[in-house]
Design a protein around this motif. Structure first.
Motif, PDB file in Angstrom:
ATOM      1  N   TYR A  92       0.850  -1.183   0.000  1.00 51.42           N
ATOM      2  CA  TYR A  92       0.000   0.000   0.000  1.00 51.42           C
ATOM      3  C   TYR A  92       0.891   1.240   0.000  1.00 51.42           C
ATOM      4  N   PRO A  93       0.584   2.217  -0.860  1.00 53.68           N
ATOM      5  CA  PRO A  93      -0.652   2.386  -1.652  1.00 53.68           C
ATOM      6  C   PRO A  93      -0.569   1.868  -3.092  1.00 53.68           C
ATOM      7  N   SER A  94       0.561   1.264  -3.503  1.00 52.81           N
ATOM      8  CA  SER A  94       0.695   0.864  -4.906  1.00 52.81           C
ATOM      9  C   SER A  94      -0.224  -0.291  -5.282  1.00 52.81           C
ATOM     10  N   LEU A  95      -0.605  -1.127  -4.283  1.00 49.96           N
ATOM     11  CA  LEU A  95      -1.419  -2.335  -4.482  1.00 49.96           C
ATOM     12  C   LEU A  95      -0.696  -3.370  -5.352  1.00 49.96           C
ATOM     13  N   GLU A  96       0.633  -3.282  -5.428  1.00 53.77           N
ATOM     14  CA  GLU A  96       1.417  -4.287  -6.131  1.00 53.77           C
ATOM     15  C   GLU A  96       1.637  -5.496  -5.231  1.00 53.77           C
ATOM     16  N   PRO A  97       1.736  -6.704  -5.824  1.00 52.18           N
ATOM     17  CA  PRO A  97       2.083  -7.869  -5.003  1.00 52.18           C
ATOM     18  C   PRO A  97       3.462  -7.671  -4.392  1.00 52.18           C
ATOM     19  N   ARG A 210      -5.110   0.829  11.757  1.00 50.29           N
ATOM     20  CA  ARG A 210      -6.094   1.862  12.114  1.00 50.29           C
ATOM     21  C   ARG A 210      -5.566   3.253  11.778  1.00 50.29           C
ATOM     22  N   SER A 211      -4.270   3.445  11.858  1.00 47.16           N
ATOM     23  CA  SER A 211      -3.688   4.764  11.589  1.00 47.16           C
ATOM     24  C   SER A 211      -3.950   5.228  10.160  1.00 47.16           C
ATOM     25  N   TRP A 212      -4.218   4.284   9.245  1.00 44.67           N
ATOM     26  CA  TRP A 212      -4.478   4.673   7.853  1.00 44.67           C
ATOM     27  C   TRP A 212      -5.798   5.425   7.698  1.00 44.67           C
ATOM     28  N   LEU A 213      -6.654   5.375   8.707  1.00 41.25           N
ATOM     29  CA  LEU A 213      -7.947   6.048   8.587  1.00 41.25           C
ATOM     30  C   LEU A 213      -7.808   7.562   8.510  1.00 41.25           C
ATOM     31  N   SER A 214      -6.621   8.088   8.775  1.00 43.36           N
ATOM     32  CA  SER A 214      -6.419   9.522   8.571  1.00 43.36           C
ATOM     33  C   SER A 214      -6.553   9.885   7.096  1.00 43.36           C
ATOM     34  N   GLN A 215      -6.358   8.899   6.221  1.00 41.48           N
ATOM     35  CA  GLN A 215      -6.636   9.048   4.779  1.00 41.48           C
ATOM     36  C   GLN A 215      -7.655   7.978   4.362  1.00 41.48           C
ATOM     37  N   TRP A 216      -8.794   7.974   5.033  1.00 43.86           N
ATOM     38  CA  TRP A 216      -9.745   6.881   4.872  1.00 43.86           C
ATOM     39  C   TRP A 216     -10.291   6.783   3.451  1.00 43.86           C
ATOM     40  N   ARG A 217     -10.418   7.897   2.751  1.00 46.57           N
ATOM     41  CA  ARG A 217     -10.918   7.839   1.374  1.00 46.57           C
ATOM     42  C   ARG A 217      -9.965   7.038   0.475  1.00 46.57           C
ATOM     43  N   ASP A 218      -8.668   7.256   0.655  1.00 46.47           N
ATOM     44  CA  ASP A 218      -7.687   6.507  -0.136  1.00 46.47           C
ATOM     45  C   ASP A 218      -7.779   5.008   0.157  1.00 46.47           C
ATOM     46  N   VAL A 219      -7.989   4.664   1.421  1.00 50.92           N
ATOM     47  CA  VAL A 219      -8.092   3.252   1.795  1.00 50.92           C
ATOM     48  C   VAL A 219      -9.351   2.635   1.191  1.00 50.92           C
ATOM     49  N   ALA A 220     -10.476   3.338   1.274  1.00 53.44           N
ATOM     50  CA  ALA A 220     -11.725   2.811   0.705  1.00 53.44           C
ATOM     51  C   ALA A 220     -11.603   2.612  -0.799  1.00 53.44           C
ATOM     52  N   GLU A 221     -10.997   3.570  -1.477  1.00 50.86           N
ATOM     53  CA  GLU A 221     -10.821   3.443  -2.926  1.00 50.86           C
ATOM     54  C   GLU A 221      -9.848   2.322  -3.270  1.00 50.86           C
ATOM     55  N   ALA A 222      -8.827   2.110  -2.432  1.00 51.49           N
ATOM     56  CA  ALA A 222      -7.881   1.011  -2.675  1.00 51.49           C
ATOM     57  C   ALA A 222      -8.585  -0.337  -2.588  1.00 51.49           C
ATOM     58  N   MET A 223      -9.484  -0.504  -1.623  1.00 55.97           N
ATOM     59  CA  MET A 223     -10.226  -1.760  -1.510  1.00 55.97           C
ATOM     60  C   MET A 223     -11.151  -1.961  -2.710  1.00 55.97           C
ATOM     61  N   ASP A 224     -11.749  -0.873  -3.186  1.00 53.63           N
ATOM     62  CA  ASP A 224     -12.591  -0.968  -4.384  1.00 53.63           C
ATOM     63  C   ASP A 224     -11.760  -1.413  -5.593  1.00 53.63           C
ATOM     64  N   ARG A 225     -10.571  -0.836  -5.754  1.00 50.09           N
ATOM     65  CA  ARG A 225      -9.726  -1.189  -6.900  1.00 50.09           C
ATOM     66  C   ARG A 225      -9.266  -2.637  -6.822  1.00 50.09           C
ATOM     67  N   LEU A 226      -8.872  -3.070  -5.643  1.00 52.18           N
ATOM     68  CA  LEU A 226      -8.443  -4.462  -5.494  1.00 52.18           C
ATOM     69  C   LEU A 226      -9.571  -5.426  -5.817  1.00 52.18           C
ATOM     70  N   THR A 227     -10.763  -5.117  -5.336  1.00 54.64           N
ATOM     71  CA  THR A 227     -11.913  -5.985  -5.609  1.00 54.64           C
ATOM     72  C   THR A 227     -12.153  -6.101  -7.109  1.00 54.64           C
ATOM     73  N   ALA A 228     -12.073  -4.994  -7.824  1.00 52.39           N
ATOM     74  CA  ALA A 228     -12.290  -5.004  -9.274  1.00 52.39           C
ATOM     75  C   ALA A 228     -11.159  -5.717 -10.007  1.00 52.39           C
ATOM     76  N   GLN A 229      -9.914  -5.533  -9.559  1.00 47.24           N
ATOM     77  CA  GLN A 229      -8.772  -6.144 -10.232  1.00 47.24           C
ATOM     78  C   GLN A 229      -8.764  -7.669 -10.086  1.00 47.24           C
ATOM     79  N   LEU A 230      -9.169  -8.154  -8.930  1.00 51.69           N
ATOM     80  CA  LEU A 230      -9.057  -9.585  -8.654  1.00 51.69           C
ATOM     81  C   LEU A 230     -10.239 -10.388  -9.172  1.00 51.69           C
ATOM     82  N   ARG A 231     -11.335  -9.719  -9.425  1.00 56.59           N
ATOM     83  CA  ARG A 231     -12.535 -10.427  -9.874  1.00 56.59           C
ATOM     84  C   ARG A 231     -12.318 -10.963 -11.294  1.00 56.59           C
TER      85      ARG A 231
END
Length: 235
Positions: A92-97, A210-231
């Motif tokens: 994180y935040p690159s979402l690379e393996p 939990r400390s990442w919630l200071s940029q919670w929008r970035d975290v939420a969008e990262a989970m959305d991108r991962l879900t779309a990439q892996l499907r």
């Protein structure tokens, strides 16, 4: 008489040469044929073997995912086909393996434990269990402290009561982008958050600091991108 004697002396050599020439030519032809066959049949592959695929098609709960091999945390799970559960992590935040694990020494062990630079993901078949959305609307409210919480930067935090199964956790929620996360509190170890979503027959569980919630929008969008990439492709 002299002529007969000379002819008699030359005839054995002539006969020998007549026999040797065909033998030599035949041997040369045979050697050429052997060399040609050996060349045609000589293996052209190397000793290194075929390269492993970058991604594996994995079915969890009847839902297809295309998963990067190096993101799969357990070697026993690195195979295609149906699986009950599979565990991954991404930088994180690159979402690379992530690459190969770094060698940890006594000097670097403390820094390695304190610094978390990746988001963890478990994919498991849900077998028609209560969905994450249903838990959020019907189960969690029973255990929340009744004191209201004001949202900060669009993110609302509510505490669970201490006498409940989630007594050491807080519930974070936001509408846009959508985020619901149950987070442990910072103590001897840093607090961690758990966010779930359902995709077909599988539940995806994300874990991050939990400390990442200071940029919670970035975290939420990262989970959305991962879900779309892996499907995998939808049937």
């Amino acid at each position: 008489m002299t002529l007969f004697s000379a002819a008699s002396l030359r005839s054995p050599r002539t006969r020998t040469r007549a026999h040797v020439v065909p033998i030599v030519l035949g041997g040369a032809a045979a050697m050429a044929a052997v060399a040609l066959v050996a060349y045609l049949l000589w293996p052209t592959w190397g000793s290194g073997g075929a390269n492993a695929p970058d991604k594996l098609p994995v079915s969890v709960g009847g839902t297809l995912f295309n998963l990067p091999v190096t993101a799969i945390r357990m070697k026993i799970q690195r195979h295609s086909g149906p699986q009950e559960r599979i565990d991954l992590d991404f930088l994180y935040p690159s979402l690379e393996p992530p690459g190969a694990p770094k060698h940890v020494t006594s000097d670097t062990a403390e820094a390695a434990l304190q610094s978390i630079d990746r988001i963890f993901l478990s994919i498991a078949a849900h077998h028609d269990a209560l969905s994450p959305e249903q838990r959020t609307t019907t189960i969690y409210p029973r255990y929340l402290d009744q004191a209201g919480a004001m949202p900060a930067d669009g993110l609302t935090m509510r505490m669970f009561r201490t006498d409940t199964p989630y007594g050491s956790e807080d519930l974070y929620s936001a509408a846009s982008p959508a985020l619901t996360a149950r987070c442990t509190r910072d103590a001897a170890t840093p607090g961690m958050c758990l966010a779930e979503r359902r995709v077909g027959g599988a539940d995806l569980t994300f874990r991050f600091p939990r400390s990442w919630l200071s940029q919670w929008r970035d975290v939420a969008e990262a989970m959305d991108r991962l879900t779309a990439q892996l499907r995998g492709p939808r049937g």
